[in-house]
Scaffold this motif. Structure first.
Motif, mmCIF file in Angstrom:
data_model
loop_
_atom_site.group_PDB
_atom_site.id
_atom_site.type_symbol
_atom_site.label_atom_id
_atom_site.label_comp_id
_atom_site.label_asym_id
_atom_site.label_seq_id
_atom_site.Cartn_x
_atom_site.Cartn_y
_atom_site.Cartn_z
ATOM 1 N N PRO A 113 0.848 -1.234 0.000
ATOM 2 C CA PRO A 113 0.000 0.000 0.000
ATOM 3 C C PRO A 113 0.849 1.235 0.000
ATOM 4 N N LEU A 114 0.368 2.178 -0.745
ATOM 5 C CA LEU A 114 1.127 3.424 -0.823
ATOM 6 C C LEU A 114 1.076 4.170 0.493
ATOM 7 N N ALA A 115 2.134 4.750 0.890
ATOM 8 C CA ALA A 115 2.189 5.568 2.119
ATOM 9 C C ALA A 115 1.471 6.882 1.861
ATOM 10 N N PRO A 116 0.896 7.518 2.905
ATOM 11 C CA PRO A 116 0.203 8.807 2.727
ATOM 12 C C PRO A 116 1.116 9.804 2.047
ATOM 13 N N THR A 117 0.516 10.518 1.116
ATOM 14 C CA THR A 117 1.328 11.502 0.405
ATOM 15 C C THR A 117 1.791 12.597 1.350
ATOM 16 N N ASN A 118 0.969 12.898 2.445
ATOM 17 C CA ASN A 118 1.343 13.931 3.422
ATOM 18 C C ASN A 118 1.540 13.255 4.760
ATOM 19 N N GLY A 119 2.700 13.228 5.215
ATOM 20 C CA GLY A 119 2.991 12.570 6.484
ATOM 21 C C GLY A 119 2.408 13.261 7.690
ATOM 22 N N TYR A 120 1.864 14.516 7.518
ATOM 23 C CA TYR A 120 1.337 15.274 8.674
ATOM 24 C C TYR A 120 -0.182 15.299 8.697
ATOM 25 N N ALA A 121 -0.894 14.454 7.953
ATOM 26 C CA ALA A 121 -2.358 14.503 7.884
ATOM 27 C C ALA A 121 -2.980 14.300 9.256
ATOM 28 N N ARG A 122 -2.506 13.233 9.980
ATOM 29 C CA ARG A 122 -3.084 12.970 11.302
ATOM 30 C C ARG A 122 -2.805 14.119 12.250
ATOM 31 N N SER A 123 -1.634 14.667 12.168
ATOM 32 C CA SER A 123 -1.294 15.793 13.046
ATOM 33 C C SER A 123 -2.193 16.986 12.766
ATOM 34 N N ASP A 124 -2.533 17.217 11.498
ATOM 35 C CA ASP A 124 -3.432 18.333 11.149
ATOM 36 C C ASP A 124 -4.818 18.114 11.721
ATOM 37 N N GLN A 125 -5.298 16.861 11.657
ATOM 38 C CA GLN A 125 -6.609 16.566 12.219
ATOM 39 C C GLN A 125 -6.635 16.809 13.717
ATOM 40 N N GLU A 126 -5.594 16.350 14.403
ATOM 41 C CA GLU A 126 -5.523 16.552 15.854
ATOM 42 C C GLU A 126 -5.447 18.034 16.208
ATOM 43 N N ALA A 127 -4.697 18.795 15.419
ATOM 44 C CA ALA A 127 -4.583 20.236 15.669
ATOM 45 C C ALA A 127 -5.919 20.922 15.459
ATOM 46 N N GLY A 128 -6.643 20.476 14.374
ATOM 47 C CA GLY A 128 -7.960 21.065 14.125
ATOM 48 C C GLY A 128 -8.930 20.769 15.256
ATOM 49 N N GLN A 129 -8.913 19.523 15.768
ATOM 50 C CA GLN A 129 -9.781 19.159 16.885
ATOM 51 C C GLN A 129 -9.444 19.980 18.125
ATOM 52 N N SER A 130 -8.141 20.174 18.360
ATOM 53 C CA SER A 130 -7.704 20.966 19.516
ATOM 54 C C SER A 130 -8.186 22.411 19.412
ATOM 55 N N GLN A 131 -8.073 22.967 18.191
ATOM 56 C CA GLN A 131 -8.546 24.340 17.995
ATOM 57 C C GLN A 131 -10.054 24.437 18.208
ATOM 58 N N SER A 132 -10.793 23.424 17.747
ATOM 59 C CA SER A 132 -12.250 23.413 17.935
ATOM 60 C C SER A 132 -12.609 23.352 19.414
ATOM 61 N N ASP A 133 -11.862 22.520 20.171
ATOM 62 C CA ASP A 133 -12.103 22.429 21.621
ATOM 63 C C ASP A 133 -11.809 23.764 22.298
ATOM 64 N N ASP A 134 -10.720 24.408 21.891
ATOM 65 C CA ASP A 134 -10.379 25.714 22.461
ATOM 66 C C ASP A 134 -11.468 26.739 22.180
ATOM 67 N N GLU A 135 -12.028 26.699 20.973
ATOM 68 C CA GLU A 135 -13.081 27.643 20.600
ATOM 69 C C GLU A 135 -14.343 27.401 21.433
ATOM 70 N N LEU A 136 -14.674 26.135 21.662
ATOM 71 C CA LEU A 136 -15.833 25.808 22.494
ATOM 72 C C LEU A 136 -15.642 26.307 23.925
ATOM 73 N N ARG A 137 -14.407 26.094 24.430
ATOM 74 C CA ARG A 137 -14.122 26.580 25.790
ATOM 75 C C ARG A 137 -14.219 28.092 25.885
ATOM 76 N N ARG A 138 -13.733 28.793 24.852
ATOM 77 C CA ARG A 138 -13.827 30.258 24.839
ATOM 78 C C ARG A 138 -15.286 30.711 24.814
ATOM 79 N N GLN A 139 -16.106 30.033 24.017
ATOM 80 C CA GLN A 139 -17.524 30.382 23.938
ATOM 81 C C GLN A 139 -18.227 30.148 25.285
ATOM 82 N N LYS A 140 -17.856 29.038 25.940
ATOM 83 C CA LYS A 140 -18.439 28.766 27.254
ATOM 84 C C LYS A 140 -18.044 29.836 28.273
#
Length: 214
Positions: free
Chosen positions: A11-38
């Motif tokens: 199987p071909l390796a992911p073309t972008n080795g940072y895809a999972r890291s980007d998803q985790e960063a996006g989730q973290s930013q979303s959590d931070d935004e929710l906390r700010r709204q609260k």
């Protein structure tokens, strides 16, 4: 000649080795935004509560907690027991209703007092007021019998004679009640209220009219 099979590829390796890291960063930013709204919501709730509490305190200080001076007045004279109104002999027993209006959010307790009735500065009658209290936001009505008797000095007074002949006798009444107001059984303040009323005794109609009190 048969072609050789190519080995199965991996199987071909992911073309972008940072895809999972980007998803985790996006989730973290979303959590931070929710906390700010609260936090913003809680801050708004706290500010609204403080404003509400301030409004309640101002309302209580301007209404419930404000001490007002009661009013003491002559209300009426619905009937007379005796009515002998002559220039040489004046003797009137007047059933009078007095009123103590208390607009405070607590009772007004007062001591003994006396109401004095005058004809053009000359005392012609008194009535005793026993100590009692006027309940909060109420008008206490006092029914008293006032004896009006002209002193000898008035019987030879021409102004007195003219007023009796005209059928209208101008009278005034004064008094002073001293006591204290209690609000919520905690806050107390001494108050004194003065009565200062003018009125006309209509001899012909046997009525007390034109009662005005300051």
């Amino acid at each position: 000649m048969a072609e050789k099979e190519q080995p199965a590829g991996y199987p071909l390796a992911p073309t972008n080795g940072y895809a999972r890291s980007d998803q985790e960063a996006g989730q973290s930013q979303s959590d931070d935004e929710l906390r700010r709204q609260k936090r913003k919501k809680w801050a708004l709730y706290i500010i609204a509560f403080v404003i509400f509490q301030t409004g309640v305190i101002v309302f209580f200080s301007m209404t419930v907690m404000k001490f007002r001076t009661p009013k003491f007045r002559v209300r009426s004279a619905p009937s007379f027991e005796t009515f002998d109104a002559q220039a040489s002999s004046f003797n009137v027993m007047m059933n009078t209703q007095l009123g103590i209006k208390n607009t405070n959010f607590g009772p007004f307790k007062y001591g003994n007092s006396t109401v004095i009735f005058y004809y053009r500065g000359t005392q012609i009658g008194t009535v005793f007021i026993p100590k009692s209290k006027a309940n909060f936001r109420r008008t206490k009505k006092l029914n008293v019998a006032v004896s009006l008797v002209a002193p000898t000095s008035l019987t030879s007074n021409s102004e007195w004679t003219n007023d009796i002949s005209s059928g209208i006798l101008p009278l005034t009444s004064t008094s002073r009640l001293s006591g204290k107001i209690e609000i919520m059984f905690i806050f107390k303040k001494k108050k004194s209220v003065n009565m200062n009323c003018t009125m006309d005794l209509n001899i012909s109609a046997k009525q007390l009219q034109n009662i005005k009190c300051k």
